[in-house]
Scaffold this motif. Structure first.
Motif, PDB file in Angstrom:
ATOM      1  N   ILE A 611     -12.400  27.931  38.552  1.00 24.80           N
ATOM      2  CA  ILE A 611     -12.892  26.874  39.429  1.00 24.80           C
ATOM      3  C   ILE A 611     -13.193  27.516  40.774  1.00 24.80           C
ATOM      4  CG2 ILE A 611     -12.365  24.687  40.572  1.00 24.80           C
ATOM      5  CD1 ILE A 611     -10.441  24.078  38.292  1.00 24.80           C
ATOM      6  N   GLY A 612     -14.418  27.373  41.250  1.00 17.97           N
ATOM      7  CA  GLY A 612     -14.817  27.965  42.521  1.00 17.97           C
ATOM      8  C   GLY A 612     -15.300  26.915  43.493  1.00 17.97           C
ATOM      9  N   HIS A 613     -14.889  27.073  44.767  1.00 18.32           N
ATOM     10  CA  HIS A 613     -15.299  26.123  45.816  1.00 18.32           C
ATOM     11  C   HIS A 613     -16.053  26.880  46.901  1.00 18.32           C
ATOM     12  CE1 HIS A 613     -15.324  23.030  48.851  1.00 18.32           C
ATOM     13  NE2 HIS A 613     -14.641  23.821  49.679  1.00 18.32           N
ATOM     14  N   HIS A 614     -17.215  26.351  47.287  1.00 18.69           N
ATOM     15  CA  HIS A 614     -18.021  26.964  48.348  1.00 18.69           C
ATOM     16  C   HIS A 614     -18.039  26.054  49.560  1.00 18.69           C
ATOM     17  CE1 HIS A 614     -21.176  29.135  50.390  1.00 18.69           C
ATOM     18  NE2 HIS A 614     -21.867  27.999  50.528  1.00 18.69           N
ATOM     19  N   ASN A 615     -17.647  26.625  50.704  1.00 21.97           N
ATOM     20  CA  ASN A 615     -17.702  25.879  51.960  1.00 21.97           C
ATOM     21  C   ASN A 615     -19.071  26.110  52.585  1.00 21.97           C
ATOM     22  OD1 ASN A 615     -17.407  24.970  54.658  1.00 21.97           O
ATOM     23  ND2 ASN A 615     -15.191  25.259  54.512  1.00 21.97           N
ATOM     24  N   PRO A 616     -19.781  25.042  52.946  1.00 20.98           N
ATOM     25  CA  PRO A 616     -21.136  25.215  53.508  1.00 20.98           C
ATOM     26  C   PRO A 616     -21.179  26.114  54.741  1.00 20.98           C
ATOM     27  CG  PRO A 616     -20.733  22.916  52.956  1.00 20.98           C
ATOM     28  CD  PRO A 616     -19.428  23.618  52.781  1.00 20.98           C
ATOM     29  N   THR A 617     -20.042  26.239  55.450  1.00 16.48           N
ATOM     30  CA  THR A 617     -20.039  27.083  56.650  1.00 16.48           C
ATOM     31  C   THR A 617     -19.936  28.562  56.305  1.00 16.48           C
ATOM     32  OG1 THR A 617     -17.625  26.905  56.850  1.00 16.48           O
ATOM     33  CG2 THR A 617     -18.951  25.243  57.976  1.00 16.48           C
ATOM     34  N   GLN A 618     -19.671  28.881  55.046  1.00 15.94           N
ATOM     35  CA  GLN A 618     -19.522  30.279  54.657  1.00 15.94           C
ATOM     36  C   GLN A 618     -20.884  30.904  54.331  1.00 15.94           C
ATOM     37  OE1 GLN A 618     -16.725  29.472  51.423  1.00 15.94           O
ATOM     38  NE2 GLN A 618     -15.150  30.610  52.529  1.00 15.94           N
ATOM     39  N   GLU A 619     -20.838  32.236  54.151  1.00 15.46           N
ATOM     40  CA  GLU A 619     -22.042  32.946  53.755  1.00 15.46           C
ATOM     41  C   GLU A 619     -22.449  32.541  52.342  1.00 15.46           C
ATOM     42  OE1 GLU A 619     -23.824  35.021  55.563  1.00 15.46           O
ATOM     43  OE2 GLU A 619     -22.508  34.908  57.334  1.00 15.46           O
ATOM     44  N   ILE A 620     -23.719  32.764  52.005  1.00 10.97           N
ATOM     45  CA  ILE A 620     -24.200  32.464  50.651  1.00 10.97           C
ATOM     46  C   ILE A 620     -23.427  33.335  49.655  1.00 10.97           C
ATOM     47  CG2 ILE A 620     -26.174  32.570  49.097  1.00 10.97           C
ATOM     48  CD1 ILE A 620     -27.977  32.120  51.491  1.00 10.97           C
ATOM     49  N   GLY A 621     -22.916  32.698  48.611  1.00 14.19           N
ATOM     50  CA  GLY A 621     -22.199  33.425  47.564  1.00 14.19           C
ATOM     51  C   GLY A 621     -20.716  33.552  47.809  1.00 14.19           C
ATOM     52  N   GLU A 622     -20.228  33.132  48.993  1.00 18.15           N
ATOM     53  CA  GLU A 622     -18.788  33.224  49.271  1.00 18.15           C
ATOM     54  C   GLU A 622     -18.083  32.034  48.648  1.00 18.15           C
ATOM     55  OE1 GLU A 622     -17.432  33.857  53.195  1.00 18.15           O
ATOM     56  OE2 GLU A 622     -18.599  35.679  53.506  1.00 18.15           O
ATOM     57  N   TYR A 623     -17.073  32.330  47.836  1.00 22.78           N
ATOM     58  CA  TYR A 623     -16.330  31.284  47.132  1.00 22.78           C
ATOM     59  C   TYR A 623     -14.837  31.572  47.226  1.00 22.78           C
ATOM     60  CZ  TYR A 623     -20.355  29.014  44.944  1.00 22.78           C
ATOM     61  OH  TYR A 623     -21.492  28.302  44.717  1.00 22.78           O
ATOM     62  N   PHE A 624     -14.079  30.501  47.249  1.00 22.12           N
ATOM     63  CA  PHE A 624     -12.625  30.564  47.084  1.00 22.12           C
ATOM     64  C   PHE A 624     -12.289  29.750  45.843  1.00 22.12           C
ATOM     65  CE2 PHE A 624      -8.593  28.294  47.471  1.00 22.12           C
ATOM     66  CZ  PHE A 624      -7.719  29.365  47.544  1.00 22.12           C
ATOM     67  N   GLY A 625     -11.384  30.236  45.018  1.00 20.11           N
ATOM     68  CA  GLY A 625     -11.098  29.488  43.799  1.00 20.11           C
ATOM     69  C   GLY A 625      -9.838  29.943  43.113  1.00 20.11           C
ATOM     70  N   ILE A 626      -9.647  29.415  41.916  1.00 26.60           N
ATOM     71  CA  ILE A 626      -8.488  29.764  41.096  1.00 26.60           C
ATOM     72  C   ILE A 626      -8.966  30.078  39.677  1.00 26.60           C
ATOM     73  CG2 ILE A 626      -6.843  28.365  42.409  1.00 26.60           C
ATOM     74  CD1 ILE A 626      -7.059  26.249  40.212  1.00 26.60           C
ATOM     75  N   THR A 627      -8.176  30.910  39.026  1.00 28.29           N
ATOM     76  CA  THR A 627      -8.396  31.211  37.611  1.00 28.29           C
ATOM     77  C   THR A 627      -7.138  30.810  36.857  1.00 28.29           C
ATOM     78  OG1 THR A 627      -9.839  33.064  38.165  1.00 28.29           O
ATOM     79  CG2 THR A 627      -8.919  33.010  35.934  1.00 28.29           C
TER      80      THR A 627
END
Length: 883
Positions: A611-627
Motif C-alpha cells: 500500500i503506497g501513499h503519495h502526498n501532493p506536496t512531495q516530489e513526483i514518484g515519492e511514496y510512503f507505504g507499508i508492505t
C-alpha cells in the motif's frame, strides 16, 4: 619511686594477690597507706579507662608465664588528677622455686609530658619546614658524610633517599653544572676559614624540573673541620617573584614616561581645592572636561557646583564633607551638564591634606571623564539583561573554569551564570558549588560517568558534550546537557568555557519517540507489516524498516539495501501487474494497493500486499507505504473455502439423515392434504351430479381441492429445498413466527407419537431478520429434534420462546424436560462428531453453530433448574447480506 611485691601473683590467683606497697607507691596513687593494700579490682579501678584492659592483660601474662613487665600507663587519683606511672616487675626465684614478684613504681608524669611536648615540637618543626619549604641538615662537607637530613630537605631535592643512608653525593649530583664551580669555591673558602656560608644555586630534580635553592651553613668552632649544620630553602617562587618585580619595575619606568600622555588620552585632569578659602584650581585638561575656559588662577568652588547635575549636587557635597570629616579618601561618581546641555559622567578622586593640628586645609585629586565607560556599562547591563532573559527563555546558562585542565582544586575556580543556578535549583546569590557538591547533585546512576568525564577533560584538555540527569534540592529530576570547549589563547591553554542546557522536555520527548519506535517495530514484527519510503521513479529508498527487509527474506543487519534488490524478488507472472499499478499511480499522483507474490532467497513463495501513499506536496514518484505478508491470510482463505464446501456437504448429509428420521411425519403431512383433496373431489362430483348441479358448492369444493393440493406442494417444495445440495444461501426478510409455526407443524406428528407437547411463547414485537429461510429451518429442525430425542421416555414439553434484547437482536430459546445436560458438556456438545445418539453423525449442533455465527449471532446451552436443558441462539435484526 616506690617499691612493691606480690607473693600470690604467678602462684595462685586471689582477690588481693598478697600485694605489698611502699609508702611512696601510696603517695603516687594518692591513697592513704592506713587503709591497707588495695584489692586487685581497686588497683584496676585507679588505672585510666583507656589503659585498664592492657594492664589487666599484662598481669594475666605475668601470672601465667612468670615473666616480668615494664609498662607505662595512666592512673586517675581520687582527686581526679591524671598521672603517668611506670611499673617495672621481675619474677623472684629462690633455689629454683618461683616465689612471686617484686618491682618498682615511678611517677614519670613530668618526663612523659616533656616527651610528648618534644614530639609535638618535632611535628611542628617538620610542618614548619614543609610550609616554608626549608629543610634542615647536618653534614661534614670534607668527608661528604650526612649525619641528618630532614624529610623536607629530601623533598626539596626531589629524591627518594630511603635507600640511601648517606645521600650527600645524591644531593650534590643534582646541582646544575653551570652553578657547581661557583658553589664549590664558596664552600671550600668557608671550610678553610671555619666560617658560615650562605649560597644560592640551582638543581635539576629527578623529574627534570629546575629549582632555585638557598643553602645556609653554620660551623661551630668546637666541631670537626668541615662539620656544618644548616638549612636548605626552596626559593624558586621568590626568584620568579624577583624576575616579575624586575619586569614590573621596567614597565613602571616606561609607564611613568607615558603617564602625561596617557592622562591626556584618558581624559584625566587634576585639581587643588583650598578648603579654607573655598577656591579651586583646575588643570587645563580638567577645565576642558568641565567645559570651563582654562584659568591660570583659582576660582570660586560655586562655579563647579553650578555644573553638577541638579540631582547629584547634594550627594557630591555630602561625600566631600564625609571625606574631610572622616579622614578618608574622597571618591564620587556624578553627572555634569555642559553649557550646550550635554550630560557627561565624571569620576572624582581626592585626598585631604591636614596641618599639624589635624585641620584640613586642602584637597588634591583628579577628575576623569568616564562617560564612554558609563554608557558602555549601561549597554553591558542591557546586554547582560538580554542575555539573561535569553538564557532563561532557552533554559540555557553559561559556565567557565580557569583551573580545570591546569591545576586540580576543590572548586576548580568555576563561574556559573544565574540561569545555571536556576537549572540546578540553587540560589544565584550563593557561591558556586565545590566539585563534591556538584557531583552530589548528579543522579546516582550518572555520577560515575560524569566524574570520569571531568577527569578526562582535566587530563586530556578535551571538550565534552554530555547529557546527564541531576537531582534538584526539592527532589525533582531534570535532564541537563553540558557542552564544554577548551580555551586557547596564543597557543596557551587557559581553561574551559561552555553552556548548560535544561533538555528535560527534549529528552522526555526523545525517550517517548524511542519507545514509540520500539512499539512500532514490535507491532510491525507481530503483524508482519514493514514500512518504507522511496521514490519509485528514481528507485531511491529513503527508509526501510527492519521488518520490511525480513518480509523479503533479507537480513536487516546488512544495512541499507537497494531498490532493485527488493523489486527482483517479484515473480515474473506478477511483475507486469505490479509495474502497471505503480506506473498508473505515479502518473495520476494517486495512492495504490496491490497484491503480488515474491520468491525469497531460500526459494519460498510469499504473498505480499503493498500500500503506497503519495502526498501532493512531495516530489513526483515519492511514496510512503507499508508492505504486509498476507501469505497466511491467503492460505487461510483457501482453507476456509475448502471447509465451507465441506460444511455444506455435511449439512446436506445431516438433512438427508433427518429425512429418514422424519419419513413417517412427512408421509402424514402429505397424506392429510391428499386425503382432504380426495374428500373434496368426491363432494365436487356429488354437487355436480345434482340436477340441476349445485355449482356454488361445487366451486367451494374445487377451491378446497386447490388449497389442499397447494399445501401438499408446499411441503414437497420445502423438503426439496431443505435437502437440495449445492444451492447457495439466499438471504431475505424472514418472519420468525412463520418459521416457528412451519417447523412446529412439520414435527407435530413426531412429538405426538411420543406424547410430547410443543408450546410457543412469542413476543408480539419479535423482530424480522434477514436470513436464508432453509438455513433457519435447519437450525430449528436440529434443536427441536434434539429436544424431542432428549424426552424419549415421553410425556414431556418442548417450549419455544422468542424476544428482543436492548440491542434489537432476536433471542430464541428451545427448552425441553428431558434427561438434561451435564455442566462439563455445555461446550463439548458443539464440537464436530460429538454425539450421544447411536445413529447420529455428531454434526447437527456443529452445523447449527456455524449457521448462527455466520450471521454474527451466538448459540449456547444451559441446564434447567428442574428437568431438561435449554438451547439459546441470537440473531441480529435484519442483518445485511455478507459474503
Amino acid at each position: 619511686m616506690g617499691s612493691w611485691a606480690s607473693g600470690d601473683l604467678g602462684v595462685h590467683w586471689s582477690e588481693d594477690l598478697n600485694i605489698y606497697w611502699s609508702d611512696e607507691v601510696y603517695k603516687i596513687f594518692g591513697i592513704d597507706p592506713k587503709n591497707g593494700a588495695p584489692k586487685l579490682r581497686q588497683v584496676l579501678a585507679t588505672i585510666h579507662p583507656q589503659d585498664r584492659a592492657s594492664l589487666a592483660e599484662t598481669m594475666k601474662n605475668m601470672h601465667e608465664r612468670h615473666c616480668g613487665c615494664d609498662v607505662t600507663n595512666r592512673i586517675v587519683r581520687p582527686d581526679g588528677e591524671i598521672r603517668y606511672v611506670r611499673c617495672v616487675g621481675i619474677p623472684v626465684v629462690e633455689s629454683g622455686v618461683f616465689q612471686g614478684f617484686h618491682g618498682t613504681i615511678m611517677d614519670v608524669t613530668e618526663h612523659e609530658l616533656l616527651t610528648q611536648e618534644l614530639r609535638q615540637e618535632r611535628t611542628y618543626l617538620a610542618e614548619g619546614q614543609r610550609l616554608t619549604h626549608a629543610g634542615s641538615w647536618t653534614s661534614n662537607l670534607v668527608t661528604r658524610q650526612v649525619f641528618h637530613s630532614s624529610e623536607e630537605n629530601n623533598r626539596i631535592y626531589g629524591f627518594d633517599v630511603s635507600e640511601y643512608p648517606n645521600p650527600f653525593d645524591l644531593h650534590y649530583s643534582s646541582i646544575l653544572a653551570e652553578d657547581e664551580l661557583a658553589l664549590r669555591t664558596q664552600l671550600e673558602s668557608a671550610i678553610r676559614a671555619g666560617t658560615d656560608f650562605d649560597v644560592e644555586y640551582r638543581i635539576r630534580r629527578a623529574d627534570g624540573e629546575i629549582r632555585f635553592l638557598r643553602g645556609i651553613g653554620h660551623h661551630n668552632p668546637s666541631d670537626s673541620l668541615g662539620e656544618y649544620f644548616g638549612i636548605t630553602m626552596d626559593i624558586t617562587y621568590q626568584k620568579h617573584r624577583e624576575e616579575e618585580r624586575e619586569a614590573l619595575s621596567n614597565a613602571l619606568q616606561q609607564s611613568n614616561a607615558r603617564l602625561e600622555e596617557a592622562q591626556r588620552l584618558a581624559h584625566i585632569g587634576h585639581y587643588q581645592w583650598n578648603l579654607i578659602e573655598n577656591q579651586v584650581m583646575y588643570s587645563e585638561e580638567l577645565c576642558r572636561i568641565w567645559g570651563i575656559p582654562p584659568a591660570k588662577g583659582a576660582f570660586d568652588m560655586a562655579r563647579i557646583y553650578e555644573r553638577i547635575h541638579p540631582e547629584d549636587r547634594e550627594s557630591v557635597a555630602r561625600e566631600a564633607a564625609e571625606a574631610i570629616r572622616s579622614r578618608t579618601h574622597a571618591k564620587s561618581e556624578h553627572r555634569i551638564v555642559l553649557p550646550d546641555g550635554e550630560v557627561r559622567f565624571i569620576l572624582g578622586l581626592g585626598t585631604v591634606k591636614r596641618d599639624a593640628s589635624g585641620q584640613a586645609f586642602e584637597m588634591f585629586g583628579t577628575g576623569q571623564d568616564i562617560t564612554e565607560r558609563k554608557l558602555a556599562e549601561q549597554a553591558l547591563r542591557r546586554s547582560q539583561f538580554y542575555q539573561s532573559e535569553g538564557e532563561h527563555l532557552a533554559h540555557m546558562g553559561s559556565w567557565a573554569s580557569r583551573d580545570l585542565g591546569i591545576r586540580w582544586s576543590e572548586d576548580l575556580n568555576i563561574y556559573w551564570s544565574d540561569e545555571v543556578y536556576k537549572i540546578y535549583g540553587l540560589d544565584p546569590k550563593s557561591e558556586p558549588p565545590t566539585l563534591q557538591q556538584y557531583l552530589a547533585s548528579i543522579h546516582p546512576q550518572d555520577r560515575a560517568s560524569m566524574a570520569e568525564t571531568i577527569k578526562m577533560m582535566h587530563e586530556q584538555r578535551r571538550g565534552c558534550d554530555v547529557t546527564k540527569r541531576i537531582t534538584r534540592p526539592d527532589g525533582e529530576i531534570r535532564y541537563v546537557r553540558c557542552v564544554g570547549i577548551p580555551v586557547v589563547e596564543d597557543e596557551v591553554f587557559q581553561g574551559f568555557h561552555g553552556t548548560t542546557i535544561d533538555v528535560t522536555a527534549q529528552e522526555l520527548l526523545t525517550q517517548e519517540l524511542r519507545r514509540e519506535q520500539a512499539y512500532l517495530a514490535e507491532a510491525q514484527s507481530l503483524t508482519h507489516a514493514g514500512s518504507w519510503a522511496c521514490n519509485l521513479l528514481t528507485r531511491t529508498i529513503f527508509h526501510s524498516s527492519d521488518e520490511n527487509a525480513r518480509i523479503y527474506g533479507f537480513d536487516p543487519s546488512q544495512g541499507p539495501l537497494p531498490f532493485d534488490l527488493f523489486y527482483r524478488t517479484i515473480l515474473p507472472e506478477d511483475e507486469r501487474l505490479v509495474s502497471a499499478k505503480l506506473e498508473n499511480a505515479i502518473s495520476a499522483g494517486a495512492d495504490y494497493d496491490v497484491e503480488f507474490r515474491i520468491r525469497r532467497t531460500d526459494g519460498s513463495i510469499r504473498y505480499l500486499r503493498g500500500i503506497g501513499h503519495h502526498n501532493p506536496t512531495q516530489e513526483i514518484g515519492e511514496y510512503f507505504g507499508i508492505t504486509m505478508d498476507i501469505t497466511d491470510r491467503k492460505r487461510a482463505e483457501e482453507e476456509r473455502e475448502r471447509l465451507r464446501q465441506l460444511e455444506a456437504d455435511l449439512a446436506h448429509i445431516n438433512r438427508v439423515n433427518m429425512m429418514g428420521e422424519l419419513a413417517a411425519a412427512l408421509a402424514h403431512e402429505i397424506k392429510q392434504p391428499l386425503a382432504a383433496s380426495i374428500t373434496s373431489a368426491n363432494a365436487l362430483l356429488r354437487w355436480l351430479a345434482h340436477d340441476p348441479p349445485d355449482l356454488e358448492r361445487a366451486r367451494a369444493a374445487a377451491d378446497r381441492i386447490e388449497q389442499d393440493a397447494n399445501r401438499a406442494a408446499d411441503v414437497i417444495n420445502s423438503l426439496q429445498s431443505f435437502y437440495r445440495t449445492g444451492t447457495p444461501p439466499k438471504r431475505q426478510i424472514v418472519n420468525m413466527k412463520e418459521i416457528i409455526a412451519e417447523m412446529t407443524i412439520l414435527l407435530r406428528d413426531e412429538a405426538d407419537r411420543r406424547s410430547i407437547t410443543i408450546q410457543a411463547e412469542l413476543e408480539p414485537d419479535t423482530p424480522e431478520i434477514m436470513a436464508d429461510r432453509v438455513q433457519l429451518q435447519q437450525v430449528f429442525m436440529n434443536l427441536m429434534l434434539n429436544a424431542i430425542e432428549a424426552m424419549k421416555d415421553g410425556r414431556g414439553e418442548l417450549m419455544i420462546r422468542s424476544r428482543s434484547d436492548p440491542e434489537g437482536s432476536l433471542v430464541v430459546s428451545i427448552s425441553d424436560t428431558g434427561i438434561g445436560l451435564q455442566m462439563q458438556y455445555t461446550e463439548q456438545i458443539f464440537a464436530p462428531f460429538h454425539t450421544t445418539k447411536s445413529q447420529g453423525t455428531g454434526m447437527g449442533l456443529t452445523i447449527t453453530r456455524s449457521i448462527v455465527e455466520s450471521y454474527g449471532g451466538r448459540v449456547w446451552a444451559t441446564r434447567n433448574k428442574g428437568a431438561g436443558a435449554t438451547f439459546h441462539f441470537t440473531l441480529p435484526g435484519k442483518v445485511e447480506e455478507s459474503t
